[in-house]
Design a protein around this motif. Structure first.
Motif, short mmCIF file in Angstrom:
data_model
loop_
_atom_site.label_atom_id
_atom_site.label_comp_id
_atom_site.label_asym_id
_atom_site.label_seq_id
_atom_site.Cartn_x
_atom_site.Cartn_y
_atom_site.Cartn_z
N HIS A 1 2.34 6.59 -13.40
CA HIS A 1 3.41 6.07 -12.56
C HIS A 1 3.50 4.25 -13.29
N THR A 2 5.34 4.02 -13.01
CA THR A 2 5.90 2.22 -12.92
C THR A 2 6.36 2.18 -11.77
N THR A 3 6.11 1.36 -11.19
CA THR A 3 7.48 0.32 -10.25
C THR A 3 7.60 -0.54 -10.47
N GLU A 4 8.43 -0.80 -9.12
CA GLU A 4 10.00 -2.13 -9.69
C GLU A 4 10.02 -1.90 -8.49
N GLU A 5 10.35 -3.77 -8.21
CA GLU A 5 10.74 -4.15 -6.29
C GLU A 5 12.31 -3.78 -7.05
N ARG A 6 12.90 -3.73 -5.71
CA ARG A 6 14.08 -4.05 -5.70
C ARG A 6 14.09 -5.47 -4.41
N MET A 7 15.50 -5.72 -4.06
CA MET A 7 16.06 -5.98 -3.32
C MET A 7 14.67 -7.36 -2.31
N LYS A 8 14.46 -8.07 -3.83
CA LYS A 8 13.56 -9.22 -3.17
C LYS A 8 12.70 -8.31 -2.56
N GLY A 9 12.05 -7.89 -3.15
CA GLY A 9 10.61 -6.85 -2.96
C GLY A 9 10.59 -6.64 -1.31
N LYS A 10 11.86 -5.89 -0.88
CA LYS A 10 12.16 -5.18 0.50
C LYS A 10 11.74 -3.56 -0.10
N GLY B 1 0.92 -1.29 -0.31
CA GLY B 1 0.01 -0.35 0.17
C GLY B 1 1.02 1.07 0.40
N GLU B 2 2.02 1.09 0.20
CA GLU B 2 2.92 2.60 0.51
C GLU B 2 3.18 2.76 -1.19
N VAL B 3 2.47 2.43 -1.99
CA VAL B 3 2.75 3.00 -3.39
C VAL B 3 1.66 3.81 -3.91
N GLU B 4 0.33 3.44 -3.49
CA GLU B 4 -0.67 4.20 -3.71
C GLU B 4 -0.92 6.05 -2.49
N ARG B 5 -0.13 5.70 -1.30
CA ARG B 5 -0.22 6.76 -0.29
C ARG B 5 0.85 7.58 -0.72
N LEU B 6 2.50 6.76 -1.39
CA LEU B 6 2.92 7.73 -1.69
C LEU B 6 2.41 9.17 -2.75
N LEU B 7 1.81 7.55 -3.33
CA LEU B 7 1.35 8.84 -4.73
C LEU B 7 0.55 10.28 -4.50
N GLY B 8 -0.50 9.69 -3.45
CA GLY B 8 -1.27 10.79 -2.52
C GLY B 8 -0.84 11.86 -2.27
N ILE B 9 0.19 11.31 -1.56
CA ILE B 9 0.99 12.71 -0.67
C ILE B 9 1.35 13.56 -1.53
N VAL C 1 10.39 -0.72 -2.92
CA VAL C 1 9.98 -0.36 -4.45
C VAL C 1 10.54 0.35 -5.08
N SER C 2 11.35 0.85 -6.37
CA SER C 2 11.36 2.04 -7.15
C SER C 2 10.05 2.90 -7.48
N ILE C 3 9.64 3.54 -7.57
CA ILE C 3 8.72 4.50 -8.56
C ILE C 3 9.45 5.29 -8.70
N GLU C 4 8.48 5.28 -10.35
CA GLU C 4 9.07 6.32 -11.39
C GLU C 4 7.96 7.06 -10.96
N VAL C 5 7.68 8.50 -11.12
CA VAL C 5 6.08 9.32 -11.85
C VAL C 5 6.50 9.96 -12.58
N ASP C 6 5.21 10.44 -13.28
CA ASP C 6 5.26 10.95 -14.17
C ASP C 6 4.32 12.20 -14.01
N ALA C 7 5.04 13.46 -14.41
CA ALA C 7 3.38 14.67 -13.26
C ALA C 7 3.62 15.95 -13.97
N HIS C 8 2.27 16.55 -14.73
CA HIS C 8 2.64 17.96 -14.79
C HIS C 8 2.88 19.10 -13.70
N VAL C 9 3.76 19.57 -13.31
CA VAL C 9 4.40 20.69 -12.79
C VAL C 9 4.11 21.63 -12.83
#
Length: 141
Positions: free
Chosen positions: A99-108, A79-87, A110-118
């Protein structure tokens, strides 16, 4: 001997193909930024502290309003991804597009790339600061 050097031509007499500094700055973005820095265009405004927290450089090199990429590395606790996107979405002037996500270090993690309009550099910095303040977040760039 300096007197032995031929005189420099006037601007009107320059050969065709000789580029002016301003033209070079437009063609080569990195060269242009170097020249802007040498001219002091990224210096803090009078009375402001000179710190890395300044938005002067981001304002100069990024096109605002416009697209911006946020990269976030956080603990993967479900649930961290959605919570961080909300922030990030809660920041005035930031609209998350995808956004795209990719798990790192055996799932410990998560790397999140967010495309946004700023809207501006201040909104970008506010989004980064809010994300950095979150306990789950390890890196924001």
């Amino acid at each position: 001997d300096i007197e032995a050097l031929p005189p420099l031509p006037e601007m009107e007499e320059l050969e065709e193909g000789v580029e002016l500094l301003e033209d070079l700055m437009v063609e080569d973005r990195r060269f242009g930024m170097k020249m802007q820095a040498l001219r002091g265009e990224f210096d803090p405004k009078e009375g402001e502290d000179d710190s890395e927290k300044s938005t002067n450089l981001a304002s100069a090199i990024m096109m605002f309003p416009g697209p911006c990429l946020f990269k976030v590395v956080a603990r993967n606790a479900g649930g961290e991804v959605e919570r961080l996107l909300g922030i990030l979405e809660s920041v005035e002037g930031v609209r998350v597009l995808k956004h795209t996500t990719e798990e790192r270090m055996k799932g410990k993690f998560v790397s999140i790339e967010v495309d946004a309009h700023v809207l501006n550099a201040e909104a970008r910095e506010a989004g980064c600061e809010l994300l950095r303040a979150d306990e789950a977040v390890k890196m924001v760039f």
